[in-house]
Motif scaffolding. Structure first.
Motif, PDB file in Angstrom:
ATOM      1  N   ASN A 120      38.117  45.468  49.197  1.00 34.92           N
ATOM      2  CA  ASN A 120      39.541  45.816  49.185  1.00 34.92           C
ATOM      3  C   ASN A 120      40.109  45.784  47.764  1.00 34.92           C
ATOM      4  N   ALA A 121      39.826  44.694  47.045  1.00 35.22           N
ATOM      5  CA  ALA A 121      40.356  44.580  45.678  1.00 35.22           C
ATOM      6  C   ALA A 121      39.742  45.663  44.791  1.00 35.22           C
ATOM      7  N   GLN A 122      38.461  45.956  45.050  1.00 40.58           N
ATOM      8  CA  GLN A 122      37.785  46.983  44.247  1.00 40.58           C
ATOM      9  C   GLN A 122      38.460  48.352  44.451  1.00 40.58           C
ATOM     10  N   ALA A 123      38.699  48.671  45.728  1.00 37.96           N
ATOM     11  CA  ALA A 123      39.340  49.955  46.045  1.00 37.96           C
ATOM     12  C   ALA A 123      40.740  50.009  45.447  1.00 37.96           C
ATOM     13  N   LEU A 124      41.432  48.876  45.488  1.00 39.82           N
ATOM     14  CA  LEU A 124      42.785  48.832  44.925  1.00 39.82           C
ATOM     15  C   LEU A 124      42.731  49.120  43.421  1.00 39.82           C
ATOM     16  N   ARG A 125      41.815  48.484  42.725  1.00 43.08           N
ATOM     17  CA  ARG A 125      41.734  48.686  41.264  1.00 43.08           C
ATOM     18  C   ARG A 125      41.376  50.141  40.932  1.00 43.08           C
ATOM     19  N   ARG A 126      40.541  50.731  41.787  1.00 41.13           N
ATOM     20  CA  ARG A 126      40.225  52.158  41.579  1.00 41.13           C
ATOM     21  C   ARG A 126      41.498  52.977  41.722  1.00 41.13           C
ATOM     22  N   ALA A 127      42.273  52.658  42.773  1.00 44.61           N
ATOM     23  CA  ALA A 127      43.517  53.406  43.015  1.00 44.61           C
ATOM     24  C   ALA A 127      44.509  53.202  41.867  1.00 44.61           C
ATOM     25  N   LEU A 128      44.416  52.056  41.209  1.00 42.72           N
ATOM     26  CA  LEU A 128      45.320  51.780  40.083  1.00 42.72           C
ATOM     27  C   LEU A 128      44.751  52.320  38.767  1.00 42.72           C
ATOM     28  N   ARG A 129      43.645  53.059  38.873  1.00 49.55           N
ATOM     29  CA  ARG A 129      43.005  53.755  37.749  1.00 49.55           C
ATOM     30  C   ARG A 129      42.538  52.795  36.651  1.00 49.55           C
ATOM     31  N   LEU A 130      42.043  51.662  37.073  1.00 44.78           N
ATOM     32  CA  LEU A 130      41.492  50.709  36.122  1.00 44.78           C
ATOM     33  C   LEU A 130      40.110  51.200  35.690  1.00 44.78           C
ATOM     34  N   PRO A 131      39.776  51.172  34.398  1.00 44.00           N
ATOM     35  CA  PRO A 131      38.431  51.610  33.975  1.00 44.00           C
ATOM     36  C   PRO A 131      37.346  50.802  34.694  1.00 44.00           C
ATOM     37  N   ASP A 132      36.209  51.459  34.982  1.00 40.23           N
ATOM     38  CA  ASP A 132      35.133  50.836  35.779  1.00 40.23           C
ATOM     39  C   ASP A 132      34.644  49.516  35.191  1.00 40.23           C
ATOM     40  N   ASN A 133      34.502  49.479  33.834  1.00 42.54           N
ATOM     41  CA  ASN A 133      33.947  48.257  33.243  1.00 42.54           C
ATOM     42  C   ASN A 133      34.874  47.060  33.480  1.00 42.54           C
ATOM     43  N   LEU A 134      36.190  47.282  33.376  1.00 39.12           N
ATOM     44  CA  LEU A 134      37.142  46.187  33.599  1.00 39.12           C
ATOM     45  C   LEU A 134      37.140  45.777  35.066  1.00 39.12           C
ATOM     46  N   SER A 135      37.116  46.793  35.921  1.00 37.30           N
ATOM     47  CA  SER A 135      37.125  46.535  37.358  1.00 37.30           C
ATOM     48  C   SER A 135      35.910  45.685  37.743  1.00 37.30           C
ATOM     49  N   GLN A 136      34.740  46.032  37.169  1.00 34.54           N
ATOM     50  CA  GLN A 136      33.520  45.277  37.503  1.00 34.54           C
ATOM     51  C   GLN A 136      33.596  43.840  36.985  1.00 34.54           C
ATOM     52  N   SER A 137      34.131  43.664  35.771  1.00 35.15           N
ATOM     53  CA  SER A 137      34.273  42.294  35.225  1.00 35.15           C
ATOM     54  C   SER A 137      35.180  41.464  36.121  1.00 35.15           C
ATOM     55  N   LEU A 138      36.249  42.074  36.587  1.00 40.77           N
ATOM     56  CA  LEU A 138      37.168  41.345  37.471  1.00 40.77           C
ATOM     57  C   LEU A 138      36.475  41.006  38.787  1.00 40.77           C
ATOM     58  N   GLN A 139      35.720  41.973  39.285  1.00 45.76           N
ATOM     59  CA  GLN A 139      35.023  41.778  40.557  1.00 45.76           C
ATOM     60  C   GLN A 139      34.032  40.623  40.473  1.00 45.76           C
ATOM     61  N   LYS A 140      33.352  40.537  39.320  1.00 47.16           N
ATOM     62  CA  LYS A 140      32.335  39.480  39.152  1.00 47.16           C
ATOM     63  C   LYS A 140      32.961  38.135  38.803  1.00 47.16           C
ATOM     64  N   GLY A 141      34.274  38.139  38.548  1.00 46.31           N
ATOM     65  CA  GLY A 141      34.933  36.879  38.181  1.00 46.31           C
ATOM     66  C   GLY A 141      34.762  36.534  36.712  1.00 46.31           C
ATOM     67  N   ASP A 142      34.332  37.518  35.897  1.00 48.23           N
ATOM     68  CA  ASP A 142      34.141  37.252  34.462  1.00 48.23           C
ATOM     69  C   ASP A 142      35.451  37.351  33.701  1.00 48.23           C
ATOM     70  N   CYS A 143      36.470  37.783  34.380  1.00 53.34           N
ATOM     71  CA  CYS A 143      37.718  38.139  33.723  1.00 53.34           C
ATOM     72  C   CYS A 143      38.875  37.708  34.619  1.00 53.34           C
TER      73      CYS A 143
END
Ligand code: TRH
Length: 402
Positions: free
Chosen positions: A199-222
């Protein structure tokens, strides 16, 4: 006070009645299906329509299917947080709610059983006369405040010049006020949404977040920080505080809210502008963030329901009246002195002290204490009756007793 926002400490006209609000209603009977008019004048920003739209939707969603008509004077502003609203249409229906464009020459409609005037916005004169003929219940929904006088003014009535009784309904943080807007099962819905990482991943995509940032957030690195503030907020201090922390941050900021922040971003603290979204998505942005900076009235309440550490910038008023309200609210919470100091600094213009406090509160163990205290505050608030249910109960009683 600015923009004519006067917080009414006592009814303005005529005699005052106490409506004996503690008389129980027969809870074995299902509440009747009622009809509501809600009047909303957009003074500025999004809070007026934000509160009215949430209330309208919650009333219309109740199992007994109340009929709701929402009058709004600024459809363009409304459309920014609800894309299904067409500013070119004077009458339209969205989510079963009848929307009326409130122009200087309003349509001649029969008043509903309950008329909610949001924030003393003065329904049209002709309409008030018809309300008298229909014996409509007239509610003035007030602004949210934690000041102690609110409890004693909640549900008082005054006599309007038309002879109608106007009831003052005060939202608030204690059981002796009208409470806070909270949809049924909201906290469970949030928990379910968060338990599915997609859900959070899809939301970040919809908010046009760049993939690298989205992945860092998803992994909890950010860390994800949401920033919804007034232009006076010491947001550079926030950025500096985040920059001192070893964990990188991504600040999501709605378009136009703080445009100058982007120029100060670094590889460690990235600033990403997001589009305006509808209220359901707005809530999800709050749920998915680690730290929420919110403002005004409605986003404060939604940040509370998100249950994540948050900073509140209160709507600024003349003569620093807002700081009294901020203090009254802080006094009701049990946030640590450092969190309270940060809230106060966030409502000043002290970038340096905001930076130092943010940096201190992100470190161990202050951060986990802030998380825990926020969770406890959310749980405490969620035990109180919600605003729409309290309003409904009061209206049923008023209609029964005449
Ligand atoms: O916009 P605000 O600053 O509104 C203010 C306050 O309500 C203040 O008390 C009042 O006096 C003044 O308006 C007139 O902040 P608030 O109250 O948080 O309202 C924002 C609304 O906008 C809220 O319902 C959330 C909604 N919103 C969205 O739905 N999508 C978005 O993308 C954004 C940024 C906001």
């Amino acid at each position: 006070m600015i923009h004519g926002h006067v917080f009414v400490a006592a009814p303005l006209v005529g005699a005052i009645f106490n409506l004996n609000r503690h008389t129980p209603i027969d809870s074995n009977l299902p509440p009747p299906s009622l009809s509501f008019d809600i009047f909303c004048r957009v003074v500025d920003n999004f809070g007026d329509i934000g509160v009215c739209w949430r209330l309208a939707r919650q009333l219309a969603d109740m199992p007994n299917g109340h009929r709701v008509r929402l009058w709004v004077d600024n459809l363009h502003r409304f459309a920014k947080i609800e894309a299904r609203v067409d500013p070119a249409q004077d009458r339209q229906t969205v989510e079963r709610i009848d929307l009326v464009h409130w122009t200087p020459e309003p349509p001649d409609l029969q008043p509903c059983q309950v008329v909610v005037e949001a924030f003393a916005c003065d329904p049209p004169q002709g309409f008030i006369q018809r309300m008298a003929a229909e014996h409509s219940v007239w509610i003035n929904l007030e602004y949210l405040s934690a000041e102690p006088w609110v409890e004693s003014c909640h549900a008082l009535a005054s006599i309007h010049l038309s002879g109608l009784r106007k009831i003052f309904f005060f939202p608030g943080f204690t059981p002796h006020t009208g409470g806070l807007l909270r949809e049924p099962h909201l906290l469970k819905t949030r928990k379910r949404w968060l338990s599915e990482p997609g859900n959070a991943q899809a939301l970040r995509r919809a908010l046009r977040l760049p993939d690298n940032l989205s992945q860092s957030l998803q992994k909890g690195d950010c860390r994800q920080v949401f920033l919804f503030c007034y232009p006076s907020a010491p947001a550079l201090g926030l950025l500096q505080g985040l920059a001192h922390d070893p964990t990188p941050s991504v600040i999501l900021v709605p378009a136009g809210v703080y445009p100058r922040l982007e120029a100060s971003q670094t590889p460690h603290v990235h600033v990403h502008e997001i589009p305006f979204v509808d209220q359901t998505t707005f809530d999800q942005v709050l749920w998915s963030s680690d730290l929420n900076c919110v403002r005004g009235e409605d986003s404060l309440v939604r940040a509370m329901w998100a249950g994540k550490p948050f900073l509140w910038q209160i709507y600024p008023q003349n003569e620093d009246a807002h700081l009294v309200k901020l203090q009254a609210w802080l006094a009701q919470t049990s946030f640590s002195p450092a969190v309270q100091a940060l809230m106060q600094a966030w409502n000043g213009d002290t970038h340096a002290s905001v930076g130092a406090l943010v940096s201190r509160l992100l470190s161990v163990p202050a951060w986990s204490e802030w998380q825990r205290d926020t969770r406890l505050w959310t749980e405490k608030m969620a035990q109180q009756p919600d605003l729409a249910s309290s309003l409904l109960r009061l209206c049923v009683k008023l209609l029964q007793t005449g």
